[in-house]
Design a protein around this motif. Structure first.
Motif, PDB file in Angstrom:
ATOM      1  N   ILE A 112      -5.150 -49.517  21.435  1.00  0.00           N
ATOM      2  CA  ILE A 112      -4.719 -48.819  22.658  1.00  0.00           C
ATOM      3  C   ILE A 112      -5.602 -47.738  22.919  1.00  0.00           C
ATOM      4  CG2 ILE A 112      -3.535 -46.609  22.965  1.00  0.00           C
ATOM      5  CD1 ILE A 112      -1.327 -47.665  20.696  1.00  0.00           C
ATOM      6  N   ALA A 113      -6.681 -47.760  22.427  1.00  0.00           N
ATOM      7  CA  ALA A 113      -8.600 -47.421  22.957  1.00  0.00           C
ATOM      8  C   ALA A 113      -9.430 -47.804  23.635  1.00  0.00           C
ATOM      9  CB  ALA A 113      -8.973 -46.300  21.649  1.00  0.00           C
ATOM     10  N   SER A 114      -9.258 -49.835  22.686  1.00  0.00           N
ATOM     11  CA  SER A 114     -10.647 -50.556  23.558  1.00  0.00           C
ATOM     12  C   SER A 114     -10.152 -50.915  24.448  1.00  0.00           C
ATOM     13  CB  SER A 114     -10.249 -51.960  22.644  1.00  0.00           C
ATOM     14  OG  SER A 114      -9.387 -52.374  23.363  1.00  0.00           O
ATOM     15  N   GLN A 115      -9.106 -50.774  25.903  1.00  0.00           N
ATOM     16  CA  GLN A 115      -9.040 -50.591  27.004  1.00  0.00           C
ATOM     17  C   GLN A 115      -9.123 -49.174  27.822  1.00  0.00           C
ATOM     18  OE1 GLN A 115      -8.308 -53.727  28.794  1.00  0.00           O
ATOM     19  NE2 GLN A 115      -8.267 -53.353  30.542  1.00  0.00           N
ATOM     20  N   PRO A 116      -8.621 -48.470  27.463  1.00  0.00           N
ATOM     21  CA  PRO A 116      -9.748 -47.465  28.092  1.00  0.00           C
ATOM     22  C   PRO A 116     -10.727 -46.819  27.461  1.00  0.00           C
ATOM     23  CG  PRO A 116      -7.813 -46.866  26.303  1.00  0.00           C
ATOM     24  CD  PRO A 116      -7.802 -48.275  25.996  1.00  0.00           C
ATOM     25  N   LEU A 117     -11.922 -47.339  26.801  1.00  0.00           N
ATOM     26  CA  LEU A 117     -12.715 -46.854  26.169  1.00  0.00           C
ATOM     27  C   LEU A 117     -13.600 -47.843  27.625  1.00  0.00           C
ATOM     28  CD1 LEU A 117     -12.873 -47.541  22.579  1.00  0.00           C
ATOM     29  CD2 LEU A 117     -14.660 -45.129  24.507  1.00  0.00           C
ATOM     30  N   ARG A 118     -13.063 -49.263  27.718  1.00  0.00           N
ATOM     31  CA  ARG A 118     -14.211 -50.021  28.209  1.00  0.00           C
ATOM     32  C   ARG A 118     -13.963 -49.475  29.905  1.00  0.00           C
ATOM     33  NH1 ARG A 118     -11.890 -56.493  28.353  1.00  0.00           N
ATOM     34  NH2 ARG A 118     -12.232 -56.042  26.653  1.00  0.00           N
ATOM     35  N   LYS A 119     -12.388 -48.746  30.348  1.00  0.00           N
ATOM     36  CA  LYS A 119     -12.995 -49.151  32.065  1.00  0.00           C
ATOM     37  C   LYS A 119     -13.631 -47.035  31.920  1.00  0.00           C
ATOM     38  CE  LYS A 119      -8.410 -49.446  33.645  1.00  0.00           C
ATOM     39  NZ  LYS A 119      -7.078 -49.639  33.007  1.00  0.00           N
ATOM     40  N   LEU A 120     -14.088 -46.133  30.543  1.00  0.00           N
ATOM     41  CA  LEU A 120     -14.570 -45.598  30.744  1.00  0.00           C
ATOM     42  C   LEU A 120     -16.428 -45.994  30.478  1.00  0.00           C
ATOM     43  CD1 LEU A 120     -12.976 -42.961  27.851  1.00  0.00           C
ATOM     44  CD2 LEU A 120     -13.413 -42.789  30.828  1.00  0.00           C
ATOM     45  N   GLY A 121     -16.690 -46.662  30.009  1.00  0.00           N
ATOM     46  CA  GLY A 121     -17.878 -47.502  30.014  1.00  0.00           C
ATOM     47  C   GLY A 121     -18.306 -47.680  31.890  1.00  0.00           C
ATOM     48  N   ASN A 122     -16.733 -47.974  32.767  1.00  0.00           N
ATOM     49  CA  ASN A 122     -17.072 -48.626  34.101  1.00  0.00           C
ATOM     50  C   ASN A 122     -16.849 -46.859  35.198  1.00  0.00           C
ATOM     51  OD1 ASN A 122     -17.074 -51.760  34.199  1.00  0.00           O
ATOM     52  ND2 ASN A 122     -15.330 -51.454  33.273  1.00  0.00           N
ATOM     53  N   LEU A 123     -16.501 -46.616  34.704  1.00  0.00           N
ATOM     54  CA  LEU A 123     -16.559 -45.355  34.832  1.00  0.00           C
ATOM     55  C   LEU A 123     -17.996 -44.676  35.508  1.00  0.00           C
ATOM     56  CD1 LEU A 123     -14.609 -42.807  36.431  1.00  0.00           C
ATOM     57  CD2 LEU A 123     -14.794 -41.585  34.205  1.00  0.00           C
ATOM     58  N   TYR A 124     -18.590 -44.854  34.134  1.00  0.00           N
ATOM     59  CA  TYR A 124     -19.819 -44.122  34.162  1.00  0.00           C
ATOM     60  C   TYR A 124     -20.336 -45.147  34.978  1.00  0.00           C
ATOM     61  CZ  TYR A 124     -24.600 -42.561  32.666  1.00  0.00           C
ATOM     62  OH  TYR A 124     -25.989 -42.355  32.869  1.00  0.00           O
ATOM     63  N   GLY A 125     -20.331 -46.374  35.118  1.00  0.00           N
ATOM     64  CA  GLY A 125     -20.984 -47.210  36.311  1.00  0.00           C
ATOM     65  C   GLY A 125     -20.579 -46.411  37.405  1.00  0.00           C
ATOM     66  N   GLY A 126     -19.464 -45.892  37.611  1.00  0.00           N
ATOM     67  CA  GLY A 126     -18.743 -46.169  39.378  1.00  0.00           C
ATOM     68  C   GLY A 126     -18.949 -44.600  39.264  1.00  0.00           C
ATOM     69  N   MET A 127     -19.774 -43.442  38.539  1.00  0.00           N
ATOM     70  CA  MET A 127     -19.999 -42.804  38.958  1.00  0.00           C
ATOM     71  C   MET A 127     -21.516 -42.226  39.392  1.00  0.00           C
ATOM     72  SD  MET A 127     -17.728 -39.863  36.049  1.00  0.00           S
ATOM     73  CE  MET A 127     -18.782 -38.418  36.989  1.00  0.00           C
ATOM     74  N   MET A 128     -22.391 -43.257  39.164  1.00  0.00           N
ATOM     75  CA  MET A 128     -23.563 -43.252  39.031  1.00  0.00           C
ATOM     76  C   MET A 128     -23.561 -44.355  40.490  1.00  0.00           C
ATOM     77  SD  MET A 128     -26.044 -42.784  37.162  1.00  0.00           S
ATOM     78  CE  MET A 128     -27.051 -42.709  37.226  1.00  0.00           C
ATOM     79  N   GLN A 129     -22.924 -45.675  40.856  1.00  0.00           N
ATOM     80  CA  GLN A 129     -22.433 -45.805  42.369  1.00  0.00           C
ATOM     81  C   GLN A 129     -21.816 -44.629  43.331  1.00  0.00           C
ATOM     82  OE1 GLN A 129     -20.530 -48.971  41.472  1.00  0.00           O
ATOM     83  NE2 GLN A 129     -21.373 -50.158  43.415  1.00  0.00           N
ATOM     84  N   GLY A 130     -21.145 -43.625  43.036  1.00  0.00           N
ATOM     85  CA  GLY A 130     -20.530 -42.468  43.864  1.00  0.00           C
ATOM     86  C   GLY A 130     -21.851 -41.470  44.004  1.00  0.00           C
ATOM     87  N   LEU A 131     -22.234 -41.455  42.539  1.00  0.00           N
ATOM     88  CA  LEU A 131     -23.624 -40.643  43.623  1.00  0.00           C
ATOM     89  C   LEU A 131     -24.931 -40.603  44.724  1.00  0.00           C
ATOM     90  CD1 LEU A 131     -25.547 -38.097  41.886  1.00  0.00           C
ATOM     91  CD2 LEU A 131     -27.023 -40.188  40.306  1.00  0.00           C
TER      92      LEU A 131
END
Ligand code: ADP
Length: 586
Positions: free
Chosen positions: A295-314
């Motif tokens: 259950i946690a692995s997919q959201p963890l993966r998305k959180l990793g991607n979220l960080y990347g997205g936030m850096m792009q949004g920056l």
């Protein structure tokens, strides 16, 4: 590759902190509701883990009652999970769309308030790109953050249950995932760098395409299609390369998390399997732990991607903030007073002007214009006529000396009160998408229809307006508002007549009109300029003969000043320009 508009670098915290404070925080009730729904969703994640333990143990014990209940519990949990997820999405979609609109408004207000120097710093289309490309990126990131909350809650829910089952093992698994922070943050920094270039390149590409469209007439007559296609092609290609780099870089996040997930699983099997073999742990515990990890692995993966997205949004946020924050040079100074109604005496005292890019446009200008005088500025292109003109409505401030109207230094009075007393008729009459009446009415907000029509009559525009499909109510642009050059000018003159300002700035059209239009416009102009201090940038010297004063400009200076007869007799620059034109028109 033209990349304009570099923005200062901000930290993730600063950039998103401001986003939160200025645009997001005010929606706190909705956000709180969304968080509550997220909490429900997280609870269901925990419930799933707990249920797995319970079920496997029940199966092992052949507990018929529990097994009979199980399907209903599963349905209830699934409904709660789906319902909370959907409601959370509905809420955050609404909040996000509102935030997006508010940001667009703020940016638009900032652009409207920007002075000319700032507006001209980038191509209009490059500014427009901020409203689409940059805002889009910010919205996508906010969406990711909204779902990121669900993911965080899921991870907390799942790991919480795992901690209850076996805290030592859970900490071990967490440590394995924590190791992901190093590569993921590297990738994030890289994404930020690429995103800065991508957003700037999107703006450049938009400007490039816009240039081709805006200059369609030129492009067709000069057959510039090949040139434009090549230039746009380079812009598209630069963007393509940046996008591939973005996707490649982003694609690196998943494999990193995938490998770490595999490591976690391997560790789990090794240790828990070993414990079960020793009888210290039940099969239910092992299955529950495994379910938690799944259950946690997919959201963890998305959180990793979220960080990347936030850096792009920056990168997009930095560009948006730059637009909002760049200070204007021309502003009301503290304590500026309104300019009282003026008679229109304009004085330039030792005025010099250098553009922000360092180009000197004016030097040592001394000029004294009496109220009601008609002054013509003549000179070759680049002599400084427009620059001198622009100082009067304070589109720019002089870098040396001062400009006064009726003795008031323009920098001491409020911009609004100054500009209210100036009318401008420029070569490129700007018509906005609205009715003809409204387009004239911009001259003086609040003018009645009768006043607008009177102004149009005085500008010799009434007849052609009447002939339009809906007369004064014809919407320009939409209903075939394609006017001839002469008609546009008469609309501009009507606008200026309606404004009834004591000071008139007239940027004469470069091209000659047909004789009839010419005569009508000359008559309209005579009515317009009567009794007003008038400054004309004259391109065709035939029209300046009657001026009270002619200033011949060269290299940013006024080199000759006098009446037509005086300057002709002097045999200097004016006489030369006059002779040249006379020969041309012969
Ligand atoms: P004119 O109206 O007589 O053709 P301008 O006042 O437009 O002359 O230009 C005077 C000088 O200032 C020229 O050297 C021109 O290149 C420069 N200039 C005009 N506008 C700008 C600008 N926005 N930024 C930098 N330099 C400019």
């Amino acid at each position: 590759m033209a990349i304009a508009g570099s923005a200062p670098r901000l930290s993730l915290g600063r950039a998103y902190g401001r986003l939160w404070r200025v645009w997001v925080r005010r929606h706190w009730p909705m956000i709180l509701a969304a968080l509550a729904l997220t909490g429900i969703y997280a609870a269901t994640s925990a419930a799933l883990v707990r249920m797995t333990v319970w079920l496997v143990d029940a199966f092992e014990a052949r507990d018929a009652a529990a097994i009979a209940w199980a399907p209903w519990v599963v349905i209830a949990v699934a409904l709660a999970r789906g319902g909370s997820l959907y409601a959370q999405a509905m809420l955050s979609n609404r909040v996000l769309a509102t935030i997006e609109m508010d940001m667009q408004r703020s940016m638009h207000d900032a652009l409207l308030a920007a002075d000319l120097a700032r507006m001209q710093a980038e191509a209009p289309a490059a500014y427009a790109a901020r409203f689409t490309a940059d805002i889009d990126l910010v919205r996508i990131v906010m969406q990711q953050i909204a779902t990121g909350m669900v993911n965080i809650a899921t991870v907390i829910g799942a790991f919480g249950q795992m901690l209850l089952i076996d805290w030592q093992m859970t900490l071990g698994v967490m440590a394995i995932f924590a190791a992901a922070l190093v590569p993921v943050s590297r990738i994030g920094a890289r994404l930020n760098r690429i995103a800065r270039r991508t957003q700037a390149q999107i703006a450049a590409m938009t400007a490039q395409v816009n240039e081709g469209l805006a200059g369609a007439r030129l492009a067709k007559t000069y057959r510039l299609e090949g040139y434009l296609a090549a230039a746009a092609g380079r812009a598209f290609d630069a963007l393509r390369r940046l996008k591939v780099r973005t996707m490649d870089t982003r694609a690196a996040i998943d494999p990193v998390l995938e490998v770490l997930g595999g490591l976690a699983l391997a560790a789990l099997i090794a240790f828990v399997g070993w414990r079960i073999a020793g009888g210290a742990s039940s099969l239910g515990d092992f299955s529950g732990f495994l379910a938690g990890l799944a259950i946690a692995s997919q959201p963890l993966r998305k959180l990793g991607n979220l960080y990347g997205g936030m850096m792009q949004g920056l990168a997009a946020l930095e560009r948006i903030y730059t637009l909002l924050d760049t200070p204007n040079r021309v502003v009301d100074r503290p304590g500026a007073r309104p300019l009282p109604p003026v008679r229109g005496a304009i004085r330039f005292e030792g005025v010099g002007f250098v553009y922000p890019d360092g180009t000197r446009a004016l030097e040592g200008i001394d000029l004294d214009i009496a109220p009601g005088q008609h002054v013509a500025l003549v000179g070759r292109s680049g002599a400084g006529k427009s620059s001198l003109f622009n100082l009067i409505p304070r589109l720019y401030d002089p870098t040396e000396g001062r400009v006064t109207i009726d003795g008031h230094d323009l920098r001491d009075v409020t911009l609004d009160s100054l500009r209210d007393q100036i009318a401008l008729v420029s070569q490129d009459t700007v018509l906005l998408t609205d009715t003809v009446a409204a387009n004239i009415g911009f001259g003086r907000p609040g003018a009645t229809r009768a006043e607008i029509e009177a102004a149009a009559r005085a500008a010799a525009a009434h007849d052609f307006i009447k002939a339009l499909p809906h007369g004064y109510d014809t919407v320009l642009g939409a209903e075939g508002g394609s006017f001839s050059g002469g008609e546009r000018q008469r609309l501009a003159i009507a606008r200026a007549i309606l404004r009834n300002a004591p000071i008139l700035l007239l940027d004469e059209p470069t091209s000659a009109l047909d004789a009839e239009s010419e005569a009508q416009i000359r008559a309209a102009l005579a009515r317009l300029t009567r009794g007003r201090t008038t400054l004309v940038i004259a391109h065709r010297l035939a029209t300046v003969r009657g001026s009270d004063l002619i200033c011949a400009m060269d290299g940013g200076r006024i080199v000759e000043i006098g009446t037509h007869a005086e300057l002709l007799a002097r045999g200097g620059l004016y006489a030369e320009l006059y002779r040249l034109q006379f020969r041309e028109t012969d």
